[in-house]
Every structure is written in C-alpha cells, then in structure tokens.
Motif scaffolding. Structure first.
Motif, PDB file in Angstrom:
ATOM      1  N   MET A   1      -7.425  14.199 -20.337  1.00 37.68           N
ATOM      2  CA  MET A   1      -7.567  15.569 -19.947  1.00 37.68           C
ATOM      3  C   MET A   1      -8.862  15.740 -19.151  1.00 37.68           C
ATOM      4  O   MET A   1      -9.890  15.173 -19.464  1.00 37.68           O
ATOM      5  CB  MET A   1      -7.597  16.478 -21.173  1.00 37.68           C
ATOM      6  CG  MET A   1      -7.950  17.864 -20.789  1.00 37.68           C
ATOM      7  SD  MET A   1      -8.274  19.146 -22.022  1.00 37.68           S
ATOM      8  CE  MET A   1      -7.530  18.699 -23.499  1.00 37.68           C
ATOM      9  N   VAL A   2      -8.797  16.536 -18.083  1.00 36.62           N
ATOM     10  CA  VAL A   2      -9.970  16.882 -17.276  1.00 36.62           C
ATOM     11  C   VAL A   2     -10.736  17.980 -18.014  1.00 36.62           C
ATOM     12  O   VAL A   2     -10.178  19.025 -18.345  1.00 36.62           O
ATOM     13  CB  VAL A   2      -9.540  17.370 -15.876  1.00 36.62           C
ATOM     14  CG1 VAL A   2     -10.723  17.932 -15.123  1.00 36.62           C
ATOM     15  CG2 VAL A   2      -8.877  16.250 -15.094  1.00 36.62           C
ATOM     16  N   LEU A   3     -12.016  17.718 -18.271  1.00 39.13           N
ATOM     17  CA  LEU A   3     -12.831  18.668 -19.023  1.00 39.13           C
ATOM     18  C   LEU A   3     -13.780  19.468 -18.134  1.00 39.13           C
ATOM     19  O   LEU A   3     -14.085  20.616 -18.426  1.00 39.13           O
ATOM     20  CB  LEU A   3     -13.637  17.930 -20.089  1.00 39.13           C
ATOM     21  CG  LEU A   3     -12.788  17.130 -21.077  1.00 39.13           C
ATOM     22  CD1 LEU A   3     -13.657  16.228 -21.916  1.00 39.13           C
ATOM     23  CD2 LEU A   3     -11.988  18.070 -21.950  1.00 39.13           C
ATOM     24  N   MET A   4     -14.248  18.824 -17.050  1.00 43.44           N
ATOM     25  CA  MET A   4     -15.203  19.491 -16.169  1.00 43.44           C
ATOM     26  C   MET A   4     -15.074  18.878 -14.783  1.00 43.44           C
ATOM     27  O   MET A   4     -14.888  17.672 -14.641  1.00 43.44           O
ATOM     28  CB  MET A   4     -16.629  19.289 -16.700  1.00 43.44           C
ATOM     29  CG  MET A   4     -17.705  19.886 -15.826  1.00 43.44           C
ATOM     30  SD  MET A   4     -19.372  19.695 -16.527  1.00 43.44           S
ATOM     31  CE  MET A   4     -19.659  17.951 -16.284  1.00 43.44           C
ATOM     32  N   THR A   5     -15.191  19.713 -13.765  1.00 43.64           N
ATOM     33  CA  THR A   5     -15.167  19.262 -12.384  1.00 43.64           C
ATOM     34  C   THR A   5     -16.350  19.881 -11.670  1.00 43.64           C
ATOM     35  O   THR A   5     -16.626  21.070 -11.849  1.00 43.64           O
ATOM     36  CB  THR A   5     -13.866  19.717 -11.684  1.00 43.64           C
ATOM     37  OG1 THR A   5     -12.741  19.262 -12.434  1.00 43.64           O
ATOM     38  CG2 THR A   5     -13.783  19.188 -10.271  1.00 43.64           C
TER      39      THR A   5
ATOM     40  N   SER B   1     -16.131  23.749 -12.323  1.00 36.80           N
ATOM     41  CA  SER B   1     -15.058  24.300 -13.137  1.00 36.80           C
ATOM     42  C   SER B   1     -15.102  23.608 -14.492  1.00 36.80           C
ATOM     43  O   SER B   1     -15.205  22.382 -14.554  1.00 36.80           O
ATOM     44  CB  SER B   1     -13.715  24.052 -12.459  1.00 36.80           C
ATOM     45  OG  SER B   1     -12.666  24.447 -13.301  1.00 36.80           O
ATOM     46  N   ILE B   2     -15.027  24.392 -15.544  1.00 37.88           N
ATOM     47  CA  ILE B   2     -15.110  23.835 -16.899  1.00 37.88           C
ATOM     48  C   ILE B   2     -13.876  24.232 -17.675  1.00 37.88           C
ATOM     49  O   ILE B   2     -13.501  25.412 -17.705  1.00 37.88           O
ATOM     50  CB  ILE B   2     -16.379  24.337 -17.619  1.00 37.88           C
ATOM     51  CG1 ILE B   2     -17.620  23.905 -16.825  1.00 37.88           C
ATOM     52  CG2 ILE B   2     -16.428  23.820 -19.040  1.00 37.88           C
ATOM     53  CD1 ILE B   2     -18.876  24.604 -17.248  1.00 37.88           C
ATOM     54  N   GLN B   3     -13.247  23.232 -18.293  1.00 42.29           N
ATOM     55  CA  GLN B   3     -12.079  23.481 -19.141  1.00 42.29           C
ATOM     56  C   GLN B   3     -12.560  24.152 -20.420  1.00 42.29           C
ATOM     57  O   GLN B   3     -13.489  23.679 -21.066  1.00 42.29           O
ATOM     58  CB  GLN B   3     -11.380  22.157 -19.454  1.00 42.29           C
ATOM     59  CG  GLN B   3     -10.182  22.265 -20.356  1.00 42.29           C
ATOM     60  CD  GLN B   3      -9.013  22.952 -19.673  1.00 42.29           C
ATOM     61  OE1 GLN B   3      -8.894  22.931 -18.474  1.00 42.29           O
ATOM     62  NE2 GLN B   3      -8.155  23.556 -20.471  1.00 42.29           N
ATOM     63  N   ASP B   4     -11.954  25.259 -20.770  1.00 38.23           N
ATOM     64  CA  ASP B   4     -12.307  25.951 -22.009  1.00 38.23           C
ATOM     65  C   ASP B   4     -11.626  25.216 -23.158  1.00 38.23           C
ATOM     66  O   ASP B   4     -10.463  25.456 -23.456  1.00 38.23           O
ATOM     67  CB  ASP B   4     -11.859  27.405 -21.933  1.00 38.23           C
ATOM     68  CG  ASP B   4     -12.408  28.224 -23.078  1.00 38.23           C
ATOM     69  OD1 ASP B   4     -13.368  27.773 -23.729  1.00 38.23           O
ATOM     70  OD2 ASP B   4     -11.867  29.326 -23.319  1.00 38.23           O
ATOM     71  N   ASP B   5     -12.356  24.292 -23.765  1.00 35.46           N
ATOM     72  CA  ASP B   5     -11.762  23.418 -24.770  1.00 35.46           C
ATOM     73  C   ASP B   5     -12.777  23.132 -25.872  1.00 35.46           C
ATOM     74  O   ASP B   5     -13.962  22.950 -25.605  1.00 35.46           O
ATOM     75  CB  ASP B   5     -11.351  22.100 -24.098  1.00 35.46           C
ATOM     76  CG  ASP B   5     -10.479  21.248 -24.990  1.00 35.46           C
ATOM     77  OD1 ASP B   5     -10.616  21.333 -26.210  1.00 35.46           O
ATOM     78  OD2 ASP B   5      -9.674  20.482 -24.453  1.00 35.46           O
TER      79      ASP B   5
ATOM     80  N   CYS C   1     -13.779  13.338 -17.898  1.00 30.91           N
ATOM     81  CA  CYS C   1     -12.481  13.208 -18.581  1.00 30.91           C
ATOM     82  C   CYS C   1     -12.669  12.499 -19.922  1.00 30.91           C
ATOM     83  O   CYS C   1     -13.681  11.853 -20.159  1.00 30.91           O
ATOM     84  CB  CYS C   1     -11.520  12.347 -17.760  1.00 30.91           C
ATOM     85  SG  CYS C   1     -11.243  12.887 -16.105  1.00 30.91           S
TER      86      CYS C   1
END
Length: 149
Positions: free
Chosen positions: A1-5, A19-23, A75
């Motif tokens: 899973m992509v967590l941050m870009t 961009s940050i995955q809200d996880d 990731c």
C-alpha cells in the motif's frame, strides 16, 4: 500500500507537492517519515541514480529522479517494487504534463512575456537591417574597386 507520496525539486530539495494516506499503519510517525523524505531530497543532486529504493523499518522509500524533479513514495515493504515505480512514472508524466502546459500557457498569456518577445523581434530586425546595409556597403566597395581596375 502507498502511504505517502512527495514531489520535490532536486536543486534545493524544496517539496512541491505531497499526499498522505490517512491510515493507522503509519500513525503518528508520519512526521518522522516526512522529515526523512525531506532529508533525502536535500541529499539528491544531478548525479543521483534515476531510480532507487531505501528501507526505513518497517517501510521502504522508492524514488524516481527525472529532469531536476524527485518523485518519492513510501510503501509497505511487501508492496511490489515494480508497481511502486510504475506509479511514480505515471505521477512523473502527469506532473510534467500539467506543470509544463501551465508554464507554457503562462508564457503566452503573460503580457510581459509577449512584450519581451516583441522587443526581441524588433531588436533582431534592427540587427538584420544593419547586416544587410553592411553587405550592401561591401558589395558597393567591391564594385567600385573592380570599376577602377
């Protein structure tokens, strides 16, 4: 899973987009990973590899460098390296398409840029007139010398 870009300029490490995955997987440590990414950006230069992966337990940074811009994704280690770089390549294409088209539009819609182009054209025409006059002068001298002979 992509967590941050993140996307950054290589010349000075300035982050351009993120961009940050809200996880919950990444939790409160997101600031730590953002700081690590910024540190990596500052270390990049024109001689850095175009692609690289850097482990940071329990995740991995995948990095793509192209045309003075660095594209980074954080990731999980189990995430496919091939898919991560495919994602970065798509991101790179989209970023260049959007950024370059906006930059080109700005150059053509900016009245100062148009004024500068008009001034440059005017100066080129002046130089052309001077060169044509110089060539005519040389030809006239040549005719005058050949007429005296």
């Amino acid at each position: 899973m992509v967590l941050m870009t993140m996307i950054a300029r290589i010349s000075d490490g300035l982050p351009l987009a993120a961009s940050i995955q809200d996880d919950e997987t990444i939790g409160r440590n997101i600031v730590n990973y953002q700081n690590q990414a910024k540190h990596l950006f500052r270390k990049m230069n024109v001689h850095s590899p175009s692609q690289m992966s850097i482990e940071t337990d329990p995740f991995i940074f995948h990095i793509l460098n192209d045309q003075q811009v660095c594209y980074l994704v954080l990731c999980e280690k189990s995430f496919s390296r091939r898919i991560a770089f495919s994602y970065l390549e798509d991101l790179q294409r989209q970023f260049q398409q959007d950024y370059m088209s906006r930059k080109a539009k700005k150059n053509f819609t900016d009245s100062r840029a148009r004024r500068n182009l008009n001034q440059l054209n005017s100066e080129l025409q002046d130089v052309q007139k001077i060169m044509v006059q110089n060539i005519d002068d040389v030809l006239q001298r040549g005719l005058a010398i050949s007429g005296k002979s």
